[in-house]
Each structure stands twice: as C-alpha cells, then as structure tokens.
Write a protein that holds these residues in place. Sequence first.
Motif, PDB file in Angstrom:
ATOM      1  N   MET A 154     -17.011 -53.071 -46.017  1.00  0.00           N
ATOM      2  CA  MET A 154     -17.530 -52.859 -44.672  1.00  0.00           C
ATOM      3  C   MET A 154     -16.679 -51.833 -43.921  1.00  0.00           C
ATOM      4  N   GLU A 155     -17.351 -51.012 -43.155  1.00  0.00           N
ATOM      5  CA  GLU A 155     -16.619 -50.025 -42.379  1.00  0.00           C
ATOM      6  C   GLU A 155     -15.975 -50.691 -41.172  1.00  0.00           C
ATOM      7  N   ARG A 156     -14.885 -50.121 -40.756  1.00  0.00           N
ATOM      8  CA  ARG A 156     -14.102 -50.686 -39.661  1.00  0.00           C
ATOM      9  C   ARG A 156     -13.730 -49.567 -38.693  1.00  0.00           C
ATOM     10  N   VAL A 157     -13.821 -49.824 -37.427  1.00  0.00           N
ATOM     11  CA  VAL A 157     -13.472 -48.801 -36.442  1.00  0.00           C
ATOM     12  C   VAL A 157     -11.968 -48.858 -36.187  1.00  0.00           C
ATOM     13  N   PRO A 158     -11.239 -47.762 -36.395  1.00  0.00           N
ATOM     14  CA  PRO A 158      -9.790 -47.816 -36.176  1.00  0.00           C
ATOM     15  C   PRO A 158      -9.437 -47.896 -34.696  1.00  0.00           C
ATOM     16  N   ILE A 159      -8.321 -48.567 -34.417  1.00  0.00           N
ATOM     17  CA  ILE A 159      -7.822 -48.711 -33.047  1.00  0.00           C
ATOM     18  C   ILE A 159      -6.462 -48.014 -32.978  1.00  0.00           C
ATOM     19  N   LEU A 160      -6.346 -47.013 -32.119  1.00  0.00           N
ATOM     20  CA  LEU A 160      -5.121 -46.217 -32.036  1.00  0.00           C
ATOM     21  C   LEU A 160      -4.346 -46.589 -30.777  1.00  0.00           C
ATOM     22  N   LYS A 161      -3.057 -46.870 -30.926  1.00  0.00           N
ATOM     23  CA  LYS A 161      -2.226 -47.197 -29.765  1.00  0.00           C
ATOM     24  C   LYS A 161      -1.548 -45.928 -29.263  1.00  0.00           C
ATOM     25  N   ILE A 162      -1.747 -45.625 -27.989  1.00  0.00           N
ATOM     26  CA  ILE A 162      -1.094 -44.469 -27.365  1.00  0.00           C
ATOM     27  C   ILE A 162      -0.462 -44.960 -26.085  1.00  0.00           C
ATOM     28  N   GLY A 163       0.853 -45.133 -26.104  1.00  0.00           N
ATOM     29  CA  GLY A 163       1.547 -45.664 -24.945  1.00  0.00           C
ATOM     30  C   GLY A 163       1.035 -47.063 -24.643  1.00  0.00           C
ATOM     31  N   ASP A 164       0.567 -47.263 -23.409  1.00  0.00           N
ATOM     32  CA  ASP A 164       0.132 -48.583 -22.964  1.00  0.00           C
ATOM     33  C   ASP A 164      -1.380 -48.753 -23.157  1.00  0.00           C
ATOM     34  N   ILE A 165      -1.972 -47.861 -23.955  1.00  0.00           N
ATOM     35  CA  ILE A 165      -3.430 -47.862 -24.068  1.00  0.00           C
ATOM     36  C   ILE A 165      -3.880 -47.953 -25.519  1.00  0.00           C
ATOM     37  N   LEU A 166      -4.964 -48.692 -25.758  1.00  0.00           N
ATOM     38  CA  LEU A 166      -5.581 -48.718 -27.082  1.00  0.00           C
ATOM     39  C   LEU A 166      -6.831 -47.836 -27.029  1.00  0.00           C
ATOM     40  N   LEU A 167      -6.909 -46.908 -27.975  1.00  0.00           N
ATOM     41  CA  LEU A 167      -8.020 -45.951 -27.988  1.00  0.00           C
ATOM     42  C   LEU A 167      -8.928 -46.244 -29.184  1.00  0.00           C
ATOM     43  N   VAL A 168     -10.210 -46.393 -28.891  1.00  0.00           N
ATOM     44  CA  VAL A 168     -11.197 -46.654 -29.932  1.00  0.00           C
ATOM     45  C   VAL A 168     -12.243 -45.547 -29.877  1.00  0.00           C
ATOM     46  N   SER A 169     -12.424 -44.836 -30.964  1.00  0.00           N
ATOM     47  CA  SER A 169     -13.439 -43.783 -31.010  1.00  0.00           C
ATOM     48  C   SER A 169     -14.555 -44.252 -31.941  1.00  0.00           C
ATOM     49  N   ILE A 170     -15.707 -44.545 -31.347  1.00  0.00           N
ATOM     50  CA  ILE A 170     -16.808 -45.092 -32.151  1.00  0.00           C
ATOM     51  C   ILE A 170     -17.622 -43.944 -32.725  1.00  0.00           C
ATOM     52  N   GLN A 171     -17.665 -43.857 -34.045  1.00  0.00           N
ATOM     53  CA  GLN A 171     -18.396 -42.767 -34.701  1.00  0.00           C
ATOM     54  C   GLN A 171     -19.439 -43.297 -35.675  1.00  0.00           C
ATOM     55  N   ILE A 172     -19.334 -44.581 -36.033  1.00  0.00           N
ATOM     56  CA  ILE A 172     -20.265 -45.122 -37.018  1.00  0.00           C
ATOM     57  C   ILE A 172     -21.302 -45.995 -36.328  1.00  0.00           C
ATOM     58  N   ASP A 173     -22.368 -46.264 -37.040  1.00  0.00           N
ATOM     59  CA  ASP A 173     -23.431 -47.074 -36.465  1.00  0.00           C
ATOM     60  C   ASP A 173     -22.917 -48.472 -36.148  1.00  0.00           C
ATOM     61  N   MET A 174     -23.243 -48.943 -34.956  1.00  0.00           N
ATOM     62  CA  MET A 174     -22.785 -50.254 -34.493  1.00  0.00           C
ATOM     63  C   MET A 174     -23.704 -51.350 -35.022  1.00  0.00           C
ATOM     64  N   GLU A 175     -23.477 -51.748 -36.265  1.00  0.00           N
ATOM     65  CA  GLU A 175     -24.249 -52.889 -36.751  1.00  0.00           C
ATOM     66  C   GLU A 175     -23.546 -54.174 -36.338  1.00  0.00           C
ATOM     67  N   ASP A 176     -24.238 -55.282 -36.514  1.00  0.00           N
ATOM     68  CA  ASP A 176     -23.703 -56.569 -36.064  1.00  0.00           C
ATOM     69  C   ASP A 176     -22.276 -56.810 -36.542  1.00  0.00           C
ATOM     70  N   GLN A 177     -22.074 -56.677 -37.864  1.00  0.00           N
ATOM     71  CA  GLN A 177     -20.775 -57.005 -38.436  1.00  0.00           C
ATOM     72  C   GLN A 177     -19.680 -56.080 -37.936  1.00  0.00           C
ATOM     73  N   VAL A 178     -20.016 -54.782 -37.813  1.00  0.00           N
ATOM     74  CA  VAL A 178     -19.034 -53.802 -37.338  1.00  0.00           C
ATOM     75  C   VAL A 178     -18.629 -54.142 -35.903  1.00  0.00           C
ATOM     76  N   ALA A 179     -19.618 -54.484 -35.069  1.00  0.00           N
ATOM     77  CA  ALA A 179     -19.346 -54.803 -33.672  1.00  0.00           C
ATOM     78  C   ALA A 179     -18.475 -56.054 -33.559  1.00  0.00           C
ATOM     79  N   LEU A 180     -18.813 -57.084 -34.329  1.00  0.00           N
ATOM     80  CA  LEU A 180     -18.033 -58.330 -34.285  1.00  0.00           C
ATOM     81  C   LEU A 180     -16.597 -58.078 -34.742  1.00  0.00           C
ATOM     82  N   GLN A 181     -16.464 -57.304 -35.832  1.00  0.00           N
ATOM     83  CA  GLN A 181     -15.137 -57.002 -36.365  1.00  0.00           C
ATOM     84  C   GLN A 181     -14.308 -56.219 -35.339  1.00  0.00           C
ATOM     85  N   LEU A 182     -14.972 -55.271 -34.656  1.00  0.00           N
ATOM     86  CA  LEU A 182     -14.255 -54.468 -33.655  1.00  0.00           C
ATOM     87  C   LEU A 182     -13.759 -55.352 -32.512  1.00  0.00           C
TER      88      LEU A 182
END
Lengths: 142, 142
Positions: free
Chosen positions: A1-29
Amino acid sequence: MERVPILKIGDILLVSIQIDMEDQVALQLQEDLADRIVATGCHGVIIDISALDIVDSFVGRTLATIAAISKVLDADTVVVGMRPAVAITLVELGLSLPGIRTALNVELGMDLLARERAAADDDADEEPDGADDAETPAVPAP
Amino acid sequence: MERVPILKIGDILLVSIQIDMEDQVALQLQEDLADRIVATGCHGVIIDISALDIVDSFVGRTLATIAAISKVLDADTVVVGMRPAVAITLVELGLSLPGIRTALNVELGMDLLARERAAADDDADEEPDGADDAETPAVPAP
C-alpha cells in the motif's frame, strides 16, 4: 500500500498529497500523522494539495478529520496550494471545507501558523489578568 | 500526466517524490525545477525520497541530472529520506549515486545546505587574501 510521507520542518509537519486518496491511504495518513504529532510535539500541520486536480467530498472529509485530530493533539492545520479550478469546483459542489484554514502556499501557511501560535501564547499569558478583570466590578465602589 | 509539486520554503525548493519516475515525469520535473530555481533565485534543492521503495538506475540517473542542472544554476542539491533497504539495494546494484549529497531527513538536509552556503560565502570573502597568501613566500626573507 502506498503511504503519504510526513516531513518534519522545525515545529511543523508537512504533508504533500500526490496520490489518490483511497480509504486505506486516508486512514493510514490520519494514523501516521497523529503518531508523528505525539512523537515530535509539533504544533502545526501543513497539508499541500497542489498536486491534486480534484478534491471531492471524500478528500474534503479526510482533510476535516485530520484537522480535527490535530486540534485535539494541540496542533493547528493549514491546507495550502489549492488550485484555482479546485476552489471553483469545491464551491460549485457546495463543499466549502468548514473548519479548515487555507493559505496560498507553504510559506504563507507557515506564517499563518506562527502568527496563530504567537497569538495563542499571548492569550495564555494574559489569562490570569483577564480572569481578575472579570471578577472586578465594572464600576468601582464609591 | 502527473507532475511532482515543488514547494518553496525560504531559500530552499523542496521536492517530495511519491509517484513512479517514468521518463516523462522525470523530464517534466527537471524542467519545472530549473524554471523554479531561476524564477525564485533559491540556492538549495532538497529531494525527499522517503516514499520510494525502489531506487533503480533510472531514478539514480534522474537525481544526478537534477543535481547537475541545479549546480549550473548555482543551487546545491541534497537527497533526503532514503530508506535503509534502498541504500542496501543501491550498493548491491553497484549504484552509489556519485555526485549526490544525502542527509537523513529534511531538517538535516537544510542544515547541510545552510552550512555549505555559509562556507561558500566565507570562501568568496577570503579569496583576495588567499591569493595574496599564495604569492607570499613560505619562509620570510632574512
């Protein structure tokens, strides 16, 4: 299953959504993001959707859920990078993303989070005074 | 065609690769990135590959080309977020990504770029002195 990476930059978590948001991907994110907020103690989440051509009601609901989860974990969420066509379609569909803050790009999103944090800290500092004021009668006794 | 978004954060352009690197996607990314470096004047590029399960020779070559293009445009490139399994496979395949700097995560990549930039600025400042030193004989005349 594809997973959306979460990048930490200072005090912020950055998520760049590029893949289709299917149920499992959304729940995992949602799960990954909640874990990372707790692990890092970050106070801000920025979700970049500049790669998305379409934001349907499922994606809208997913973003709202992420914002709500983050809020409970003391982190603010800003959605950035929405394309003009996406904004138009959202409103035409009657979805106005209630409860979700937006900014044009990542930098403006970071500014917004920093300002909100500073304002929240100020409020916290002033709270004792505010409480005192409330107890003081508006008109001084003669 | 899918497109990899490029996010500007301060003096750095951040690219998070999450989709399969086919020929067209790779070419488009190189073009978009070159355009953004010129448009923004950014001096650093961070490429996050934490979403990639596999880095084959094509992806390796793409990363090297991006680094070379950025260098010509006066920007340094750092690849971050490589999974341990990817690193092992790369070396087993005989690909050691020559000419590509790496860091463990985005924050360390930003630190690396900031340090390199500071060092480059120092060198530029000291260059006239360095030239003088070279002309001075090592042993002073009696």
